[in-house]
Write a protein that holds these residues in place. Structure first.
Motif, PDB file in Angstrom:
ATOM      1  N   SER A 275       0.832  -1.203   0.000  1.00  0.00           N
ATOM      2  CA  SER A 275       0.000   0.000   0.000  1.00  0.00           C
ATOM      3  C   SER A 275       0.860   1.243   0.000  1.00  0.00           C
ATOM      4  O   SER A 275       0.632   2.183  -0.772  1.00  0.00           O
ATOM      5  CB  SER A 275      -0.903   0.030   1.229  1.00  0.00           C
ATOM      6  OG  SER A 275      -1.834  -1.003   1.159  1.00  0.00           O
ATOM      7  N   PHE A 276       1.855   1.269   0.883  1.00  0.00           N
ATOM      8  CA  PHE A 276       2.698   2.457   0.948  1.00  0.00           C
ATOM      9  C   PHE A 276       3.566   2.592  -0.295  1.00  0.00           C
ATOM     10  O   PHE A 276       3.820   3.700  -0.774  1.00  0.00           O
ATOM     11  CB  PHE A 276       3.560   2.432   2.219  1.00  0.00           C
ATOM     12  CG  PHE A 276       2.725   2.571   3.457  1.00  0.00           C
ATOM     13  CD1 PHE A 276       1.898   3.683   3.622  1.00  0.00           C
ATOM     14  CD2 PHE A 276       2.712   1.595   4.438  1.00  0.00           C
ATOM     15  CE1 PHE A 276       1.104   3.820   4.743  1.00  0.00           C
ATOM     16  CE2 PHE A 276       1.919   1.718   5.560  1.00  0.00           C
ATOM     17  CZ  PHE A 276       1.119   2.832   5.715  1.00  0.00           C
ATOM     18  N   LEU A 277       3.998   1.450  -0.827  1.00  0.00           N
ATOM     19  CA  LEU A 277       4.799   1.495  -2.050  1.00  0.00           C
ATOM     20  C   LEU A 277       3.975   2.063  -3.202  1.00  0.00           C
ATOM     21  O   LEU A 277       4.385   3.010  -3.884  1.00  0.00           O
ATOM     22  CB  LEU A 277       5.297   0.089  -2.391  1.00  0.00           C
ATOM     23  CG  LEU A 277       6.194   0.016  -3.625  1.00  0.00           C
ATOM     24  CD1 LEU A 277       7.510   0.722  -3.353  1.00  0.00           C
ATOM     25  CD2 LEU A 277       6.444  -1.437  -4.043  1.00  0.00           C
ATOM     26  N   PHE A 278       2.788   1.499  -3.421  1.00  0.00           N
ATOM     27  CA  PHE A 278       1.922   1.978  -4.503  1.00  0.00           C
ATOM     28  C   PHE A 278       1.577   3.444  -4.302  1.00  0.00           C
ATOM     29  O   PHE A 278       1.635   4.255  -5.225  1.00  0.00           O
ATOM     30  CB  PHE A 278       0.629   1.154  -4.575  1.00  0.00           C
ATOM     31  CG  PHE A 278       0.794  -0.197  -5.226  1.00  0.00           C
ATOM     32  CD1 PHE A 278       2.047  -0.668  -5.601  1.00  0.00           C
ATOM     33  CD2 PHE A 278      -0.324  -0.996  -5.476  1.00  0.00           C
ATOM     34  CE1 PHE A 278       2.202  -1.909  -6.200  1.00  0.00           C
ATOM     35  CE2 PHE A 278      -0.185  -2.238  -6.086  1.00  0.00           C
ATOM     36  CZ  PHE A 278       1.073  -2.706  -6.438  1.00  0.00           C
ATOM     37  N   ALA A 279       1.179   3.779  -3.068  1.00  0.00           N
ATOM     38  CA  ALA A 279       0.792   5.164  -2.802  1.00  0.00           C
ATOM     39  C   ALA A 279       1.973   6.101  -3.025  1.00  0.00           C
ATOM     40  O   ALA A 279       1.817   7.196  -3.574  1.00  0.00           O
ATOM     41  CB  ALA A 279       0.279   5.310  -1.374  1.00  0.00           C
TER      42      ALA A 279
END
Ligand SMILES: Nc1ncnc2c1ncn2[C@@H]1O[C@H](COP(=O)(O)OP(=O)(O)O)[C@@H](O)[C@H]1O
Ligand SMILES: [Mg+2]
Lengths: 407, 309, 267
Positions: B92-96
């Motif tokens: 999630s943090f990577l994509f965001a």
């Protein structure tokens, strides 16, 4: 010639409270040797059109190296546009621009050896005062940029505010920073676009003196744009009067003032009394002109035209005024008869407006030597030495420039 | 009655009775203004977050039906949450993060075009501004669904990419990480662009002329003047993009697959509604919120400006 | 050199233009497929028809969901705008104890992802034993819109020139009159912008509503659920319609203010 010491004394007395600035001889002295003087700026047949509107119209000028040059004209006459063309912020529609021997017409602004003091100052709000001043030096990768910036700040006596942000300075201080930021680069030409416009009268006079002194100290070429004729005359070696995108007349301030060549210059640069007339004869060096119901004289070499219709002019302070019947008009002086419509006592002098048939309202004044000359409604006689008269083209508009001057 | 200066040396406190009264009255107006909204936030923000925290520690009594939990202090919920779901959490943090960087590049370009380059062309700038805001007015879910169709295996985008061999013959875009990140970038772009636009619009272009006059090339003028002065907008925009993007699950659901594109929002949603494991969903929510808060705090520490709020 | 300069001049317009195209692609897609003679699924192009536009409520329940969403957005916007504007004024203008704390409480919802907000509100409603439906969605939307209102209006309050209020007081206006005659009109554009933002965000929200609506349907929820079976073309009609209405309103407003500015400048 003023010495550096005098210059500093002058600034000190107006500024008041900073003895350490005077003590800082080393910093000041180090700045001056860096000054190598400027280069001639040559503007050749430059025009600038915005759509159909011509802001600068076939302008040609040579500004000699090391001079303090003033471009004077009413608002909207194209002064800023001219400066922006010189700075490279605007491309001329036609014409070329040279600095020294180099053609700089196509050079983008960041490669021109020219710096500007902007009317709005345009200080970078996110940088300290010192960083603002060091900006140009850093761009050119000058080794001791910060040290030099500090010296420049000392020059404008703001060394103690180096770490402030521009927003924390007064208008006058911001103006000095803008000046330091430009001057520190030792440009071949320094452009100043109404740099004192936002200051109040007192600060303005003070800054005028300081600017002039800095220019003398550094020996740079200054091109100073202003619409304030007094400012132009007190500061500049050479003044060019500009109107509708053209140069009307150019010369030393005294030369322009004493011998204007157009009604616009006569009215915009100080006040003038102008009257229509017709050359009717010649008397040695003088032309005889029928004007204001009498015969006036003007030196032929001070007249634009020697025959036919002319406009005669004289500056108010060159005239003397008497109550009718008490006049002592020297032989050969020009003379006007009229009725006083207004006399206002200002202390140093009394200013008169006199209605002269066939001419209109003529203004003059007398220095206060204890005399009382006249009141409104009384007839009066005015006279002046014909050597002070100047002659303009007969079809010139006698009202040109008067409204712009008072605006 | 004036307080003795020796006891109260602070000038701000050293007020006359009338001044103190006026100050108090103003304070009362201020309190009166914020109380209603404040109570609302306490009831429907602070309390719920608290309940969520509590719920994340609930335990399932042995043999209870699905969806029945009792108050407890079951810290192991967090151990399970982290050990089982650290992959979607990180993802999630990577994509965001990627979406935020992409949105920053795209959004800055658009905002710069409209606010600086087209400043003289008022009408064109106004129309482009409308287009910037436009996505706000057409449904988020509908747009995401449209992307799914556009990027579908039969769509012309995939065929074109296959044709120029950027994509292999059997390559696809839907149900990939690329599609999810592209969707996130797209959907949160206005949140990035508008704050940047707002700060660029205030930029005094005469400063750029001044920079040019001081030997800065256009590129340097951008780096030294435009960019620093637009930082408040960049700062607000990145936060407004990153925070919702990291919790989003619409893009991952519609444009991704269930295996290697799952984001933490999806997990929370399915824990709540499909598996009805409230404590686990609550624990995951708490973890998400805490991590975001830590990241945001660090970010504010590093780049923060006072002008933001 | 010249070449490099020219690239520099064109780079931003070209890239920016591409970005604008990117922004419009799905919107154009939605618009085009609103004319699809789709039948049940609107996945592939079946032929051109106006019938979807003539009968936008043709799909079962779609207009109920739309009505619900509009109603919720309207009510939530009003509540959030009133409460948020009051907070913005209170925080920007007045000093009191715990102000720092108040600041944080108000900004925190902005730093909370929608899933977390939705999940915590759901937990709270479950806890309170409230039935999920219209009002739980309204409440949750107020919570998440209010922070945006506070931030937007507060920027405007800080930019206000306090001297104007002093001048009004000097001209015999009571504090109340000053507020309504001077302060509020100056704040109004900010308040309106905040309200519009709230409305758009509430209307478009899926995640929070999905957590807190139970069986109650909103428009985004309707589409999300329908997506598994195929979204009816009427949804495209409604999506395009809202977009077009918003576009017309904004463009009209812009053109009008542009004209007025031009007229003022010409004077
Ligand atoms: N970028 C521009 N576009 C159109 N007209 C301009 C522009 N810049 C200046 N002008 C016009 O050119 C004239 C001269 O302007 P300017 O050089 O700024 O005058 P000054 O500095 O003498 O007051 C003015 O009438 C002004 O309106
Ligand atoms: Mg000007």
């Amino acid at each position: 010639m003023q010495t550096t010491e005098d210059a500093k004394g002058g600034r000190m007395s107006t500024e008041g409270t900073r003895p350490e600035a005077a003590a800082d001889q080393g910093g000041r002295a180090a700045v001056v040797p860096g000054a190598v003087g400027g280069a001639d700026l040559v503007i050749e047949n430059v025009s600038k059109r915005f759509a159909a509107f011509t802001a600068v119209d076939d302008l040609s000028l040579t500004i000699p190296s090391g001079s303090f040059f003033a471009l004077l004209g009413p608002s909207g006459c194209g002064k800023s546009t001219t400066l922006r063309i010189v700075a490279g912020l605007e491309q001329p529609s036609e014409g070329t621009l040279r600095i020294g021997d180099e053609d700089v017409t196509d050079l983008p602004s960041h490669r021109r050896p020219v710096n500007t003091v902007f009317q709005s100052y345009a200080l970078f709000p996110h940088m300290s005062v010192l960083d603002n001043v060091a900006f140009g030096l850093k761009q050119r990768k000058v080794a001791d940029a910060v040290a030099r910036a500090k010296e420049a700040l000392e020059l404008v006596e703001l060394g103690h505010l180096a770490n402030r942000r521009p927003a924390q300075l007064s208008g006058g201080q911001q103006q000095r920073v803008a000046l330091a930021r430009a001057v520190v680069n030792r440009p071949q030409v320094l452009l100043l676009d109404e740099p004192l416009g936002a200051l109040d009268m007192k600060l303005r006079r003070q800054m005028q003196v300081e600017l002039k002194q800095i220019q003398i100290e550094l020996g740079l070429t200054f091109v100073h744009v202003t619409h304030d004729q007094e400012e132009a005359m007190t500061m500049a070696d050479v003044v060019a009067v500009m109107n509708h995108g053209r140069i009307e007349q150019m010369g030393a301030p005294r030369e322009l003032y004493e011998l204007p060549k157009t009604a616009f210059v006569a009215n915009f640069l100080g006040k003038s009394n102008l009257m229509h007339g017709k050359v009717v004869g010649r008397d040695g060096d003088y032309l005889q002109v029928e004007a204001a119901g009498g015969l006036q004289r003007v030196r032929a070499d001070r007249a634009v035209a020697e025959t036919g219709d002319v406009v005669l002019g004289v500056r108010p302070e060159k005239m003397r005024i008497f109550t009718a019947g008490e006049e002592t008009v020297p032989a050969g002086h020009n003379r006007l008869d009229g009725t006083i419509v207004d006399a206002s006592f200002t202390g140093v002098s009394t200013e008169y407006l006199v209605e002269v048939p066939g001419v209109g309202t003529v203004g003059t004044f007398t220095q206060n030597m204890g005399q009382v000359t006249g009141k409104a409604g009384e007839p009066a006689v005015m006279c002046w030495d014909p050597d002070f008269t100047f002659g303009l083209a007969g079809d010139d508009d006698v009202a040109a420039g008067a409204a712009e001057r008072d605006a | 009655m004036r307080a003795p200066a020796s006891r109260r040396p602070e000038p701000a406190e050293n007020l006359s009775a009338a001044e103190q009264k006026a100050e108090k009255a103003r304070g009362r107006i201020g309190v009166g203004l914020i109380v209603p909204g404040f109570v609302f936030l306490l009831l429907f923000f602070a309390a719920p977050v608290f309940v969520l925290l509590a719920m994340s520690l609930y335990a399932k009594p042995p043999g209870a039906e699905t969806g029945v939990f009792v108050p407890a202090f079951e810290v192991s919920n967090y151990v399970v949450a982290l050990s089982e779901y650290w992959v979607p959490l990180l993802r999630s943090f990577l994509f965001a993060g990627i979406a935020t960087v992409l949105a920053l590049i795209i959004g800055y370009t658009m905002a710069y075009l409209v606010a600086v380059r087209l400043r003289q062309h008022k009408l064109l700038a106004a129309i482009l501004l409308v287009i910037l805001i436009a996505p706000f007015f057409s449904s988020f879910v509908l747009r995401t669904q449209a992307w799914k169709q556009i990027l579908s295996d039969e769509g012309f985008v995939v065929e074109a990419l296959r044709f120029v061999a950027i994509l292999p013959e059997d390559g696809r875009l839907t149900a990939t990480s690329i599609a999810v990140v592209a969707g996130l970038t797209y959907n949160f772009l206005p949140f990035m662009t508008l704050p940047i636009y707002a700060s660029l619009e205030r930029l005094d272009t005469r400063l750029l002329e001044a920079a040019g006059d001081l030997f800065a090339s256009p590129m340097t003028a951008f780096r030294k003047v435009t960019l620093p002065l637009s930082m408040p907008g960049v700062f607000a925009g990145t936060l407004l993009t990153f925070i919702p993007a990291s919790g989003d699950y619409i893009n991952a659901t519609i444009l991704g697959n269930n295996r290697d594109t799952a984001m933490i929002g999806q997990v929370i949603d399915s824990r709540f509604f499909k598996i009805v494991d409230y404590p686990m969903a609550a624990a995951l929510s708490t973890v998400l919120m805490v991590v975001i808060l830590i990241l945001v705090m660090a970010y504010i520490r590093k780049f923060g400006t006072k002008e933001l709020f | 050199m010249r070449f490099k300069q020219r690239i520099g001049r064109w780079l931003v317009p070209v890239l920016g233009g591409l970005a604008f195209v990117y922004l419009l692609v799905p919107i154009a897609y939605i618009f085009v497929y609103s004319f699809n003679d789709a039948g049940r699924t609107n996945l592939t192009w079946q032929g051109f028809t106006f019938s979807n536009w003539l009968n936008p409520c043709g799909a079962p329940n779609i207009c109920d969901a739309l009505g619900n969403s509009l109603s919720i957005a309207f009510v939530a916007t009003i509540i959030a705008t009133v409460l948020g504007t009051a907070i913005a004024l209170g925080l920007a203008r007045y000093k009191f104890r715990f102000r720092k704390l108040a600041d944080i409480l108000i900004i925190l919802p902005l730093a909370t992802p929608e899933v977390v907000l939705g999940a915590s509100l759901l937990a709270q409603f479950l806890n309170l034993g409230w039935e999920l439906g219209y009002w739980t969605v309204v409440i949750s939307h107020v919570t998440f819109c209010m922070a945006f209102v506070v931030v937007t209006v507060r920027a405007r309050v800080s930019a206000l020139d306090g001297r104007l209020e002093e001048a009004a007081g000097d001209l015999y206006a009571s504090p109340r009159t000053t507020f309504w005659k001077v302060t509020f009109p100056l704040l109004l554009p900010g308040v309106v912008a905040a309200a519009l933002l709230s409305f758009a965000m509430s209307f478009d929200d899926f995640i929070i509503a999905n957590f807190n609506s139970g069986t109650f349907d909103t428009f985004p929820k309707f589409i999300y659920v329908a997506a598994t079976r195929g979204i009816p073309a009427q949804a495209n009609v409604i999506g395009s319609g809202i977009f077009l209405i918003a576009l017309v309103i904004v463009v009209t407003g812009t053109v009008l203010s542009y004209r007025r500015q031009k007229a003022l400048a010409a004077r």
